[in-house]
Design a protein around this motif. Sequence first.
Motif: not given
Length: 186
Positions: A166-173, A50-59, A179-186
């Motif tokens: 990392x906190x955002x991507x962990x929640x999103x995953x 559903x289009x609204x699934x998991x969306x916590x807020x609207x920035x 989702x494919x989460x690309x690592x932080x560079x370096x």
Amino acid sequence: MPLDALEKTLSRNEILMEVLARSEQLALPGWYLAAGCVVQTIWNVVTGRPPTDGIRDYDLVYFDATDLSWEAEDAVIQRVRDWVPAEVEPRNEARVHLWYESKFGVPCPPYGCTEDAIDSFPSTTCSVGVRVEAGRWRVYAPYGLADAFNLVVRPNPRLAPQPVYQAKTARWKQRWPELTILPWPG
């Protein structure tokens, strides 16, 4: 990514469309609905949720350098407080440099406009803003929209520290395991 495909995708989220309409009426300078609510709508549609699934807020981001007081920003927050059924989080991007370092541990130079702020969101994938003015869509996506539609999350080390990404991507995953989460560079 053609604009009509983005419009068609986002139009499936009735809450987002209502918030866009109400936001236009506020006439805030340089305003956009941005980041998660936009990209997560895309993820939901692409993955058949559903289009609204998991969306916590609207920035709802905007840029008003004429009044950098908390009181002015809070007045906007109070104006949108009862926008049901969405939690809308207005932020005056002209004020971010005043509080960013105390919250995230790194300084933030003052932005010159809302687009400067969007450029520095923690993920380039989520560095997107949309608005509708007089029935016409305006989209700002400095890194494009291909990653969003392809379910790729790419870091943006321009400003945000690695732990924020990392906190955002962990929640999103957890919510969108495709989702494919690309690592932080370096």
